[in-house]
Scaffold this motif. Sequence first.
Motif, short mmCIF file in Angstrom:
data_model
loop_
_atom_site.label_atom_id
_atom_site.label_comp_id
_atom_site.label_asym_id
_atom_site.label_seq_id
_atom_site.Cartn_x
_atom_site.Cartn_y
_atom_site.Cartn_z
N ARG A 261 0.81 -1.22 0.00
CA ARG A 261 0.00 0.00 0.00
C ARG A 261 0.85 1.27 0.00
NH1 ARG A 261 -2.39 -0.11 6.14
NH2 ARG A 261 -0.42 -0.77 7.05
N ALA A 262 2.14 1.14 0.29
CA ALA A 262 3.05 2.29 0.26
C ALA A 262 3.43 2.67 -1.17
CB ALA A 262 4.29 2.01 1.08
N LEU A 263 3.09 1.82 -2.14
CA LEU A 263 3.46 2.07 -3.53
C LEU A 263 2.42 2.95 -4.23
CD1 LEU A 263 4.67 -1.48 -4.60
CD2 LEU A 263 6.06 0.49 -3.96
N VAL A 264 2.41 4.20 -3.87
CA VAL A 264 1.48 5.17 -4.45
C VAL A 264 2.29 6.21 -5.20
CG1 VAL A 264 -0.29 6.89 -3.93
CG2 VAL A 264 -0.15 4.80 -2.57
N CYS A 265 1.91 6.44 -6.44
CA CYS A 265 2.58 7.45 -7.25
C CYS A 265 2.23 8.83 -6.71
CB CYS A 265 2.18 7.33 -8.71
SG CYS A 265 2.96 8.57 -9.77
N CYS A 266 3.26 9.65 -6.49
CA CYS A 266 3.03 11.00 -5.96
C CYS A 266 3.14 12.06 -7.05
CB CYS A 266 4.01 11.29 -4.83
SG CYS A 266 5.74 11.23 -5.34
N ASN A 267 3.36 11.62 -8.30
CA ASN A 267 3.46 12.52 -9.46
C ASN A 267 4.55 13.58 -9.32
OD1 ASN A 267 1.32 11.38 -11.08
ND2 ASN A 267 -0.09 12.22 -9.56
N SER A 268 5.64 13.20 -8.64
CA SER A 268 6.73 14.16 -8.49
C SER A 268 7.92 13.81 -9.38
CB SER A 268 7.16 14.25 -7.02
OG SER A 268 7.71 13.02 -6.60
N GLY A 269 7.76 12.82 -10.26
CA GLY A 269 8.82 12.47 -11.19
C GLY A 269 9.98 11.72 -10.55
N CYS A 270 9.69 10.88 -9.59
CA CYS A 270 10.75 10.10 -8.93
C CYS A 270 11.53 9.29 -9.95
CB CYS A 270 10.14 9.14 -7.90
SG CYS A 270 9.31 9.97 -6.54
N GLU A 271 12.80 9.07 -9.64
CA GLU A 271 13.68 8.29 -10.53
C GLU A 271 13.11 6.89 -10.75
OE1 GLU A 271 18.07 6.30 -10.55
OE2 GLU A 271 17.73 8.04 -9.28
N VAL A 272 12.67 6.26 -9.68
CA VAL A 272 11.97 4.99 -9.79
C VAL A 272 10.58 5.22 -9.20
CG1 VAL A 272 11.93 2.56 -9.11
CG2 VAL A 272 14.12 3.69 -9.53
N CYS A 273 9.62 5.27 -10.08
CA CYS A 273 8.25 5.58 -9.66
C CYS A 273 7.62 4.39 -8.96
CB CYS A 273 7.42 5.96 -10.89
SG CYS A 273 5.70 6.37 -10.49
N ASN A 274 6.93 4.67 -7.86
CA ASN A 274 6.25 3.62 -7.12
C ASN A 274 5.20 2.91 -7.97
OD1 ASN A 274 7.61 3.77 -4.67
ND2 ASN A 274 6.31 5.41 -3.92
N GLU A 275 4.57 3.64 -8.87
CA GLU A 275 3.56 3.04 -9.74
C GLU A 275 4.20 2.00 -10.66
OE1 GLU A 275 -0.16 4.39 -12.56
OE2 GLU A 275 1.54 5.75 -12.38
#
Length: 76
Positions: free
Chosen positions: A43-57
């Motif tokens: 459940r911690a794998l939520v995309c925050c739309n901040s352009g992370c290097e490795v996206c949780n999505e």
Amino acid sequence: MEQPRLIPKSRDEIIREKLELFYLPERSFYQIQNLLEGKAQERALVCCNSGCEVCNETIANCLQAVRAELESKLKD
């Protein structure tokens, strides 16, 4: 057409194959492994739309692909 394998793919092989498919770095292997084993919360794998290097999505999508292949492997 893919030839049938004499020895089925191991879970680690499946994870590494899916990491490559989703263009994830090797360090994501342990994260996927921990998620499969219940050592980390999915459940911690939520995309925050901040352009992370490795996206949780992307990690969540990879995890689902690994699970799907593992489940189909069990049905065979």
